[in-house]
Design an enzyme around this catalytic site. Structure first.
Site, PDB file in Angstrom:
ATOM      1  N   HIS A  87      -0.444   9.352  -1.409  1.00 17.57           N
ATOM      2  CA  HIS A  87       0.037   8.490  -0.336  1.00 17.57           C
ATOM      3  C   HIS A  87      -0.762   8.779   0.943  1.00 17.57           C
ATOM      4  CE1 HIS A  87       2.595   6.709   2.717  1.00 17.57           C
ATOM      5  NE2 HIS A  87       3.063   5.945   1.748  1.00 17.57           N
ATOM      6  N   GLU A 159      -2.655   0.343  -0.782  1.00 19.76           N
ATOM      7  CA  GLU A 159      -1.941   0.455   0.497  1.00 19.76           C
ATOM      8  C   GLU A 159      -2.944   0.667   1.627  1.00 19.76           C
ATOM      9  OE1 GLU A 159       2.258   1.735   0.468  1.00 19.76           O
ATOM     10  OE2 GLU A 159       1.346   3.557  -0.271  1.00 19.76           O
TER      11      GLU A 159
END
Ligand code: PGA
Length: 242
Positions: A87, A159
């Site tokens: 992430h 992302e």
């Protein structure tokens, strides 16, 4: 069926989590597939719903003197199904790199869980038209180290770093371009089809537009997952399209 990952990050307390779960149980049916990712201590709370269980992180180590770490084996023993790896907050706040993500992904796969490998460019890279080369490097560095038969078990989350928590998203055609690039890169280099989901400021306003993206296999939701009504609307909208 689409995949919706609710990344709750570092937010709810135990009592807030209990309330959240109660509401979640009222509307999650299994279509779309919902993955709930609470902090480690709350994983077991979510063991009995119509959703799958996801961890927000995993150790790159398997066992031993690593104070504060949680291994893939530990997560598997708690019936975790998915593990978020790479992430952007791990990359930017904790200075982790693709080199850290290789063992995390391999350990996750070795324990029969599905890694959700997050990749994406920052604003400067997008402005300099470096998006696809950044994505390619993040993909190749990790996938080159994964056994071929395991490649298709990985879910890729596209992302863009600048879209996370900012309220801004790329246009539909920009997302489409990157997802198509990822799928083709994996197909050409590893001869496998791979699922790609999108994350970064997905909310109850833009979900109906984003949901039109045919090649997008689902969404990872941060801020909007914290508001249960918003999460419900996102899940409901995604269900409309198979
Ligand atoms: P956001 O976060 O929805 O708040 O942009 C997404 C993520 O961090 O996965």
């Amino acid at each position: 069926m689409k995949l919706i990952v609710l990344n709750l990050k570092l937010n709810f307390t135990l009592s807030e989590m209990v309330v959240y779960k109660k509401r979640l149980d009222e509307f999650v049916t299994g279509d779309p597939e919902v993955v709930v990712c609470p902090q480690y201590p709350y994983l077991s709370l979510f063991n009995d719903g119509n959703y799958n269980l996801g961890a927000q992180n995993v150790s790159e180590y398997t066992k031993g003197a690593f104070t504060g770490e949680v291994s893939a084996k530990d997560l598997a023993s708690l019936d975790v199904d998915y593990v978020i790896v790479g992430h952007s907050e791990r990359r930017t706040v904790f200075q982790e790199t693709d080199q850290n993500f290789i063992p995390k992904i391999i350990n996750t796969l070795n324990n029969n869980m599905t890694p959700i490998y997050c990749i994406g460019e920052n604003k400067e890279e997008r402005n300099r038209k470096k998006t696809l080369s950044v994505i390619q490097k993040q993909l190749a560095t990790v996938l080159n180290r994964v056994a071929l038969e395991n490649i298709s078990k990985i879910v890729i989350a596209y992302e863009p770093i600048w879209a996370i928590g900012s309220g801004k998203t790329p246009t539909i055609s920009e997302i489409d371009e990157v997802i198509t690039f990822i799928k083709n890169f994996v197909l050409n280099n590893y001869k496998e089809n791979i699922k790609v989901i999108y994350g970064g400021s997905v909310n109850d306003y833009n979900i109906s537009t984003l949901n039109k993206l045919d090649n997008c296999d689902g969404f990872i939701i941060g801020s909007s997952s914290l508001n249960i009504n918003e999460a419900q609307l996102i899940v409901k909208t995604t269900k409309l399209k198979k």
